[in-house]
Design an enzyme around this catalytic site. Sequence first.
Site, mmCIF file in Angstrom:
data_model
loop_
_atom_site.group_PDB
_atom_site.id
_atom_site.type_symbol
_atom_site.label_atom_id
_atom_site.label_comp_id
_atom_site.label_asym_id
_atom_site.label_seq_id
_atom_site.Cartn_x
_atom_site.Cartn_y
_atom_site.Cartn_z
ATOM 1 N N GLU A 114 0.856 -1.205 0.000
ATOM 2 C CA GLU A 114 0.000 0.000 0.000
ATOM 3 C C GLU A 114 0.876 1.234 0.000
ATOM 4 O O GLU A 114 2.001 1.191 0.481
ATOM 5 C CB GLU A 114 -0.786 0.083 1.329
ATOM 6 C CG GLU A 114 -1.885 -0.892 1.474
ATOM 7 C CD GLU A 114 -2.439 -0.871 2.905
ATOM 8 O OE1 GLU A 114 -1.966 -0.074 3.747
ATOM 9 O OE2 GLU A 114 -3.341 -1.659 3.162
ATOM 10 N N LYS A 116 2.422 4.474 1.516
ATOM 11 C CA LYS A 116 2.603 4.975 2.879
ATOM 12 C C LYS A 116 2.274 6.464 2.850
ATOM 13 O O LYS A 116 3.015 7.266 2.291
ATOM 14 C CB LYS A 116 4.035 4.741 3.333
ATOM 15 C CG LYS A 116 4.266 5.109 4.793
ATOM 16 C CD LYS A 116 5.631 4.610 5.248
ATOM 17 C CE LYS A 116 5.862 4.810 6.731
ATOM 18 N NZ LYS A 116 5.602 6.136 7.216
ATOM 19 N N ASP A 118 2.018 10.123 3.874
ATOM 20 C CA ASP A 118 2.851 10.953 4.758
ATOM 21 C C ASP A 118 1.981 12.011 5.431
ATOM 22 O O ASP A 118 1.941 13.163 5.023
ATOM 23 C CB ASP A 118 3.967 11.612 3.941
ATOM 24 C CG ASP A 118 5.068 12.154 4.837
ATOM 25 O OD1 ASP A 118 5.076 11.825 6.046
ATOM 26 O OD2 ASP A 118 5.918 12.910 4.340
ATOM 27 N N TYR A 225 -6.396 2.619 6.555
ATOM 28 C CA TYR A 225 -5.696 1.415 6.103
ATOM 29 C C TYR A 225 -5.780 0.254 7.083
ATOM 30 O O TYR A 225 -5.014 -0.685 6.986
ATOM 31 C CB TYR A 225 -4.224 1.729 5.803
ATOM 32 C CG TYR A 225 -3.552 2.590 6.848
ATOM 33 C CD1 TYR A 225 -3.283 2.093 8.105
ATOM 34 C CD2 TYR A 225 -3.199 3.901 6.564
ATOM 35 C CE1 TYR A 225 -2.680 2.879 9.068
ATOM 36 C CE2 TYR A 225 -2.588 4.701 7.510
ATOM 37 C CZ TYR A 225 -2.332 4.177 8.772
ATOM 38 O OH TYR A 225 -1.739 4.968 9.715
ATOM 39 N N LYS A 315 10.960 2.855 2.546
ATOM 40 C CA LYS A 315 10.915 4.302 2.332
ATOM 41 C C LYS A 315 11.682 4.683 1.075
ATOM 42 O O LYS A 315 12.790 4.195 0.845
ATOM 43 C CB LYS A 315 11.529 5.020 3.539
ATOM 44 C CG LYS A 315 10.758 4.736 4.829
ATOM 45 C CD LYS A 315 10.059 5.974 5.318
ATOM 46 C CE LYS A 315 10.655 6.456 6.608
ATOM 47 N NZ LYS A 315 10.197 7.782 6.953
ATOM 48 N N CYS A 409 19.331 45.746 9.675
ATOM 49 C CA CYS A 409 18.735 45.378 8.385
ATOM 50 C C CYS A 409 19.744 45.605 7.259
ATOM 51 O O CYS A 409 20.286 46.700 7.121
ATOM 52 C CB CYS A 409 17.475 46.200 8.133
ATOM 53 S SG CYS A 409 16.829 45.963 6.461
ATOM 54 N N CYS A 412 18.581 48.647 4.898
ATOM 55 C CA CYS A 412 18.459 50.045 5.308
ATOM 56 C C CYS A 412 19.279 50.360 6.556
ATOM 57 O O CYS A 412 19.240 51.476 7.060
ATOM 58 C CB CYS A 412 17.000 50.398 5.552
ATOM 59 S SG CYS A 412 16.334 49.626 7.041
ATOM 60 N N CYS A 432 12.802 43.776 10.331
ATOM 61 C CA CYS A 432 13.315 45.141 10.273
ATOM 62 C C CYS A 432 12.219 46.088 10.741
ATOM 63 O O CYS A 432 11.089 46.019 10.276
ATOM 64 C CB CYS A 432 13.725 45.464 8.834
ATOM 65 S SG CYS A 432 13.941 47.232 8.545
ATOM 66 N N CYS A 437 12.254 51.400 5.270
ATOM 67 C CA CYS A 437 13.219 50.493 4.642
ATOM 68 C C CYS A 437 12.844 50.310 3.162
ATOM 69 O O CYS A 437 11.720 49.917 2.845
ATOM 70 C CB CYS A 437 13.190 49.149 5.367
ATOM 71 S SG CYS A 437 14.162 47.878 4.552
HETATM 72 S S1 IVH Z 1 -0.046 0.252 8.923
HETATM 73 C C1 IVH Z 1 0.720 -1.697 13.070
HETATM 74 N N1 IVH Z 1 -0.394 1.377 6.580
HETATM 75 O O1 IVH Z 1 3.187 5.053 8.944
HETATM 76 C C2 IVH Z 1 1.056 -0.982 11.826
HETATM 77 N N2 IVH Z 1 0.649 2.643 8.282
HETATM 78 O O2 IVH Z 1 5.850 4.544 10.019
HETATM 79 C C3 IVH Z 1 0.158 0.126 11.575
HETATM 80 N N3 IVH Z 1 1.216 4.927 7.649
HETATM 81 O O3 IVH Z 1 2.237 4.756 12.296
HETATM 82 C C4 IVH Z 1 0.531 0.946 10.438
HETATM 83 N N4 IVH Z 1 0.440 4.824 5.594
HETATM 84 O O4 IVH Z 1 0.929 6.353 10.779
HETATM 85 C C5 IVH Z 1 0.084 1.525 7.825
HETATM 86 N N5 IVH Z 1 -0.810 2.256 4.484
HETATM 87 C C6 IVH Z 1 -0.335 2.412 5.714
HETATM 88 C C7 IVH Z 1 0.240 3.614 6.169
HETATM 89 C C8 IVH Z 1 0.729 3.682 7.469
HETATM 90 C C9 IVH Z 1 1.019 5.588 6.507
HETATM 91 C C10 IVH Z 1 1.873 5.501 8.847
HETATM 92 C C11 IVH Z 1 1.213 5.138 10.144
HETATM 93 C C12 IVH Z 1 2.279 4.446 10.944
HETATM 94 C C13 IVH Z 1 3.528 4.956 10.304
HETATM 95 C C14 IVH Z 1 4.678 4.012 10.535
#
Ligand code: IVH
Length: 676
Positions: A114, A116, A118, A225, A315, A409, A412, A432, A437
């Site tokens: 999936e 991740k 941010d 998720y 990552k 500054c 000025c 400033c 200025c």
């Molecule tokens: S599963 C027990 N799925 O990433 C595991 N986490 O670095 C639960 N996050 O704390 C996390 N996308 O806040 C999961 N598709 C995804 C995610 C995800 C972002 C975040 C989540 C987690 C952190 C870990």
Amino acid sequence: MTTGQASKRHAELATEVRSHDEAYYVHARPTISDQDYDRLYRELLDLEKQFPELVTPDSPTQRVGGTPISEFKPVQHLTPMLSLDNTYSQAEVREFVQRVQRIIPGETLEWIVEPKVDGVAMNLRFERGEFVLGATRGDGTTGDDITVNLRTIRNLPMRLKGEAPPLMEVRGEVYMTRAGFEQLNKQRVARGEEAFANARNSAAGSLKQLDSRIVAKRPLALKVYGLGKVEGAKKNFETHSEVLSWLKAVGFPTPEKTWQCCSEDELLAAIDELDKIRRDFAYETDGAVIKLNSLAQRERAGFTAKAPRWAMAYKYAAEQAETKLKAITIQVGRTGTLTPVAELEPVFLAGSTIARATLHNEDEIRRKDIRVGDTVTIEKAGEVIPAVVGVVITKRTGNEVAFEFPRRCPECNGEIQRVAAMGGDIAAAWRCMNPDCPAQVQGRLVHWCSRGSMDIEGGGDVLTSQLVKNNLVKDVADLYNLTLEQLLTIERMGKKSAQNFLEGIAASKSRELWRLIHGLGILHVGVGGAKALARAFHTLDEIANASVEQLTETNDIGEVIAQSIHDWFRNARNQNLIERLRAAGLNFTSSTAIARAPTNSAVAGKTFVLTGTLPTLKREEAAARIEAAGGKVSGSVSKKTDFVVAGEEAGSKLTKAQDLGVAILDEPALLKLLGS
Ligand code: IVH
């Protein structure tokens, strides 16, 4: 309409609006025209105004936020929120798969990949399908109760479709959309505020706001998720894919794409594919999450102290480059903020050549020990402007020079001061203090001429800097005394352009009032605030004379902004500027002002709650008269309630008012107050 009829119609409308909201915000597939939607929404609002007791926290009208709170209460998660082990290495992904296979020997393993997201991790509690509590991750066991803020997030369902278990926790991430983040930052910069560093910080900062009405305006959204604790469910899930499909079916926004993989190679291919498409998502992603699909196998794999053994985050490396820091210059903005800028050896990064990057502020330079001559790492990861992330210490030669932040500054030579910034979510910057200025003067001119202000064509950087340099203009009022002869003294200025510029200046005299207000460049007042002021007040003089309290009563104007406006108009220089603009014949009258309720009664600004049956007044009549006198009518009693008007058969609201010590009025007392 009887209360019974109202309640029935309310339920119908709420259900209908909710389903259109889901179609629009969750599935991005509107099922109704904007106009028809507005009609339904208005009817719901009107009904709730007439029958305030129908307002429940899950009503679609409550998405706009409510009364600010004083703190977030700690709340314990029913099952802990764990984090994930993470890696940047493909070899470690393979090791991870082999490790899980050793724990579960002989069985086929199926994986889900999936995006991740941010953002900020959330725990969302639903009881019988109704959203009741939302909290941040905190330390994994206890987080902050930010339910009021989460209610404003449009794609978070307040009520689930179909059958839901008596109790369940849903896990997901709140993020700020990329587009929304960029727009928000542009607005902040236009208001003279510091930009947020990236979308995640601004999502986190937004969710920390104690005023949910501010949160409602931030472009936040949810992605879910997984599940936490679930109690009393009829249905038993066997796989994560089933969980995701069910979450989607009951109304949650789930990942737009996931991959099912049965081997290490398939996993790595999925991770690669995600990397190729993730920039098209509405949100920032910083990796891929790999999870075992079978829930039974997950149980066998178990957990370490802080993370599950059945999942891992891969990552993606942030887009970074190394280059030489040639110099640090200081940029002075129109509000006087001194921003250090890294002048770099040009380097190609994520699609463009970068020669400058922000160093944010003095503290940042010191914290990272950045010296002129250093090789630095720069990054473009969700940031609008590239930033210097750090020094490559191994490349230090000893010839680097520490940067002395100027004590005056650089434009000025005026005095500079550290100014604490709005809300505390912004680092303190040097500013400033000299209003003359030249950098500030020029910045103010550009702002005055810009599209969102007086819209004077030609008033960009080039011309305004000449005007300031040649001493033709010291502030925006001077623009209105410029002559053709003066303009023609400017190098390379043609007669035609000079005439056009003068025509633009003349035309700006009759612009709408909000443009002028915005153009004044009052700290924290953006286009939205300027428009709100022009709606709430009839003339610039009314705004100038308004008290902080009166300003705060304006929609969209909070206390910090109100104070800033009030201070601005108390400054002698600014007062002089206003008089010169008046003398030049600029429009000070608002064409958009809405007649305001009188504010001189004992009722103005007070919050009332009506309960029970009054002897003569119908409830809506009472509400209308309170509002006409400048009061507010609310559906529920809290510490913020000023008066509860109680009639016969008043129920729990009366009891609550007594508990909280809120003043209680009967009808005669209300009428007396209204008459006063
Ligand atoms: S599963 C027990 N799925 O990433 C595991 N986490 O670095 C639960 N996050 O704390 C996390 N996308 O806040 C999961 N598709 C995804 C995610 C995800 C972002 C975040 C989540 C987690 C952190 C870990």
